[in-house]
Structures are given as C-alpha cells and as structure tokens.
Write a protein that holds these residues in place. Sequence first.
Motif, mmCIF file in Angstrom:
data_model
loop_
_atom_site.group_PDB
_atom_site.id
_atom_site.type_symbol
_atom_site.label_atom_id
_atom_site.label_comp_id
_atom_site.label_asym_id
_atom_site.label_seq_id
_atom_site.Cartn_x
_atom_site.Cartn_y
_atom_site.Cartn_z
ATOM 1 N N THR A 424 0.860 -1.190 0.000
ATOM 2 C CA THR A 424 0.000 0.000 0.000
ATOM 3 C C THR A 424 0.892 1.234 0.000
ATOM 4 O OG1 THR A 424 -1.871 1.073 1.111
ATOM 5 C CG2 THR A 424 -0.190 0.137 2.529
ATOM 6 N N LEU A 425 0.475 2.274 -0.708
ATOM 7 C CA LEU A 425 1.326 3.451 -0.849
ATOM 8 C C LEU A 425 0.474 4.702 -1.000
ATOM 9 C CD1 LEU A 425 4.510 4.047 -1.328
ATOM 10 C CD2 LEU A 425 3.786 4.486 -3.690
ATOM 11 N N VAL A 426 0.908 5.779 -0.352
ATOM 12 C CA VAL A 426 0.337 7.109 -0.543
ATOM 13 C C VAL A 426 1.473 8.022 -0.977
ATOM 14 C CG1 VAL A 426 -0.820 9.086 0.517
ATOM 15 C CG2 VAL A 426 -1.476 6.761 1.174
ATOM 16 N N ALA A 427 1.267 8.755 -2.067
ATOM 17 C CA ALA A 427 2.290 9.672 -2.573
ATOM 18 C C ALA A 427 1.704 11.064 -2.699
ATOM 19 C CB ALA A 427 2.823 9.195 -3.920
ATOM 20 N N VAL A 428 2.508 12.066 -2.374
ATOM 21 C CA VAL A 428 2.101 13.467 -2.471
ATOM 22 C C VAL A 428 3.118 14.192 -3.337
ATOM 23 C CG1 VAL A 428 1.618 15.589 -1.216
ATOM 24 C CG2 VAL A 428 1.058 13.379 -0.182
ATOM 25 N N THR A 429 2.622 14.827 -4.403
ATOM 26 C CA THR A 429 3.483 15.598 -5.294
ATOM 27 C C THR A 429 3.015 17.038 -5.303
ATOM 28 O OG1 THR A 429 3.791 13.661 -6.722
ATOM 29 C CG2 THR A 429 4.410 15.809 -7.622
ATOM 30 N N VAL A 430 3.897 17.953 -4.957
ATOM 31 C CA VAL A 430 3.538 19.370 -4.988
ATOM 32 C C VAL A 430 4.274 20.030 -6.139
ATOM 33 C CG1 VAL A 430 3.074 19.483 -2.522
ATOM 34 C CG2 VAL A 430 5.338 20.046 -3.356
ATOM 35 N N GLY A 431 3.550 20.895 -6.836
ATOM 36 C CA GLY A 431 4.144 21.659 -7.913
ATOM 37 C C GLY A 431 4.486 23.056 -7.453
ATOM 38 N N THR A 432 5.687 23.504 -7.783
ATOM 39 C CA THR A 432 6.134 24.845 -7.430
ATOM 40 C C THR A 432 6.713 25.494 -8.689
ATOM 41 O OG1 THR A 432 8.410 24.251 -6.893
ATOM 42 C CG2 THR A 432 6.762 23.967 -5.150
#
Length: 539
Positions: A424-432
Amino acid sequence: MAGLGLGGIQVTNAVKVLISDKMDPRAAAIFRDRGIEVDEKTGLSPEELSAIIGDYDGLAVRSSTRVSAAVMDAALPRLKVIGRAGIGVDTIDVPAASARGIVVMNTPFGNSITTAEHAIAMLFALAREIPQADQSTQAGKWEKNRFMGVELAGKTLGLIGCGNIGSIVADRAHGLKMKVAAFDPFLSPERAVELGVDKVELDELLARADFITLHTPLTDQTRGILSREALARTKKGVRIVNCARGGLIDEEALKDGLETGHVAGAALDVFAKEPATENPLFGTPGLICTPHLGASTNEAQVNVAIQVAEQMADYLLLGGITNAVNVPSLSAEEAPRLKPYMALAEKLGRLVGQVVGSEVRSIDVEVEGAAAELNIKPITGAVLAGVMRCWSDTVNMVNAPYLAKERGITVREIRNDGEGDYHTLVAVTVGTAGGKRRVEGTLFGNKAPRLVKIFGIPVEADLSGQMAYIVNDDAPGFIGALGTAMGRHDVNIATFNLGRREEGGEAVALVAVDDPINAQLAGELRDLSGVREVVPLSF
C-alpha cells in the motif's frame, strides 16, 4: 500530530454538545448514552449564543437558531460540528463554517416522506379549495356552486427540484395518474427514466405545468427562481405549491398573479421572512397557507432528532462523517480503517509543506495498492491539512480544501489499483515554480505510518516529534560533523535516517531529535562543509 485526532480534529477529554432548538428528547438521550455531555438551551439570542458557544464541541439546531460567522468566531477553537435536524441549512453560514474548519451536517432523509406528503396534501387542497370550503361551511353557508374544483388526474405536475423529496412527490403523483416533468440540473437522464419523469429545462416546465411544486434548497442559484419574469411564462391558471424555502418565489409577483387570475391558486408552507406573522400575500384570493409544517409530524421529529444526534456523535467520537454539506462523507465503519492512512497522509503533507514552504501551486494525491481500494477524499483532505499547516495553525481536513482554493492551488487525485514495491502506498506531489517535489509513504503492519521516499531518494523514517531535514554531499566526515554540532547545543539525536541518490552525489538525512532545532543551530548546520539545505521539522 500531537494532540490531534482523526484528520486533524482536536480531541478534548470531555466532549460537550449544545442543543439550541426544541428537539425530541431522544436526541439528548443518544448523546448521553454515548458519553457526551449535553445542554439544552433554547430561544437564545445571537448574543447569548455567542457568549456560551465556545464551551461546546458540537451544536445541534433546527430552523430557529441562526448560526452566523460571528457566532462561529465566538465558538473557535473548540466547535467542530453543527448538526441541522432537518434538510435546509440556509440558517447556517456554510462558507463561513468551511473556512473555519467546522463540519455542517443535515438529515436529508429524516423528514423527506413527511414533507412530500404535505406537498401532496397542498395539491389536493388547491385543486378542491378545501380550506375555503371548510371555512364557508362552518360559517353556516352552503356554497356548492362557489367551489368548483379541478381533477389532478391527467394534469401535468412540474417539479422544480427532483432530489429526495421531489422524487417521492413524483412517485405519489404517478399514483394520482398525473404526468410529471422535472427541472433539476443534477438529475441524470438515467435517473429521470427510473423515476418516470420528463427531464426538462425551466422554461419548458413553466409552459407545460398545470401544477408546480418546489423542492430545492435556497442557494444563490435558486433564490427567486419563480421570479416575476418566470411567473409570467407559466400557463394561465397554474397552481403553485411551495413546501421548500420561502425565498424561492417573488412574493409580490405571486400576489399580483393571484389577483389577476393568471395564477389560479398558491399553497405556501414557507415564506421569505419567518415567522410570517404578517405578509403582503395574506388575504389574497386563492391563497392557502400553513406555518412551515412540512416536517411537522411525530415520526419526522423523532427521525431527524435521532439522526442528527447519531451523526454528530459518530463524528465527535469516531471521526465518521455522514450527510455533511461541506466535506466528503466518511462512515463510522470506514473511519477506523482510514485513520492510519489519514495519519500517514497528514504527515506526508506536513513534511513536504515544511520543506517547500508557501510556493505550492498544485498538489497531487496518489494512492496505490490497498490504499486505492479506500475512500480517497478523506486522505486528500488530510494531505491538504498537512501541507497548509505551516500557513495556519487552525487548518484541518474541513477547511483545507477551502484554503487551497482560496490560494489558487489545484488539487488532483490519482488512483492506481496495481501494487508497486509496497502493498500500500500514498504519494504526495507538490508543484512549485521550481518544479515538482514528491514524497511517498506506506503503512508498516497496516497501522504505522512510514516515509519510504523523499524527492526521489529512498529513505525510511518515522515522521514524528522534532526533526531536521538535511541535504548534503555524500562525503566522509559529514555524520561526525553533524553530531558534533548537535552536541555543542546539547541536542540529543534520537534516530538517524539516511539516503542518497548515488554514491558521492546528493544525500538526505532525516534526523529525529529530542529538542527543537533553534535558528542558531540551523545556521551552524547550514555552514557545515557539503551541506546544501537544512529545514527544521515538527510533527
């Protein structure tokens, strides 16, 4: 997340609820049976309510209490949920609640049948002039020729709104052999076929309907939906029923329509201003009125009281969210399974938010494997709350989406059913402005949140307490120099988590410490040879 409960909800030892409108006593009994303290104080003025609301975690209301932004400000930081025993929430400033992180719930099914039956009763009363005939007969008159009614069978009923109540009215109308047309932007063609109604635009409904009933909430889009112009487009001799909200109809225009005969009759259970002890419509020929009785049956009063108490208790005690109007639903059954994922999501968001700062332009939340089988909305809410906690100490999963929208941050959810390196995996990608930065986490033993990758570098770490995020050149002597600097400031290292992109290249250290890293120590760490970045972290 020290001191925080599910999704960033502040937990207190004694949970208290205020019931500020008259409600069936079973509501208070449910709260008490579940260990929640409850006070029943009805008829409070806004000033009186504001003076005491700060002592409560929940507020249960009906239609009398007006919950304004000012009342909510007085309720902060403790108030978490407002429960409306009924459908309409126009007496609650929902946008203000969202901005302040307060959940607003209603009970859309508790009085649906009761209100629908009242609308049908109004249809009959209009068609056969029953109230007028009753008054005349009891006055000793026998005016058979005066009260010439019309049949409902074969007539077209126009529904403005075909949700819970409107669909019940449609079903009852079919039993009366009426034709039913419905205007509702949210009604799908498939649902219209299932209900046996013609889905039409408003202009077509106005032109076709012999009877019109309203079953829509009062919003900026629906306010005055039966305006003077709309009433002018109705069929001559139309009869109108409103058991929804008073502001849906232009009352002055309706009065003119009744007086000219264009509108043959109107039956109103609701008014623009209530209690309606006086109204320009009163005394107009063809008008039938009741004092907001749509939900006034013994069964409905019991149902909505029980439902709002159970919903509020589930939220305050378990984190379950049912029938909320400003946050995605999260059942009490889902909450325990989602709780560790939301804790992981909040930590990942908190990590990337502290490292990146306030330059976030977009946020992608991606779930994979077992996480992809879950309700992703609460996970997203927890991520947003974590990211934006560095901007506001009152952010939670309720107001985080509001704050993201306010700041122009785009949010995207991605679901990958297949498994990758982890179950199981949770990923967070933020764009700047400088590009995208991604962190990934999993659950050890399905319950322990753990970071597994940061900005493309594998690093396993438990995100908790006080930490330091350090980017450095992978070179001998760094760890010793770091430990020496920490020792000079009497900061004890609890755990040390390392990762590198390649041998001799960029490396990352996540260092857990027993005491916060102050500005002076952070500055000394940045001055160490090969150090590129130092960010003190707090979880």
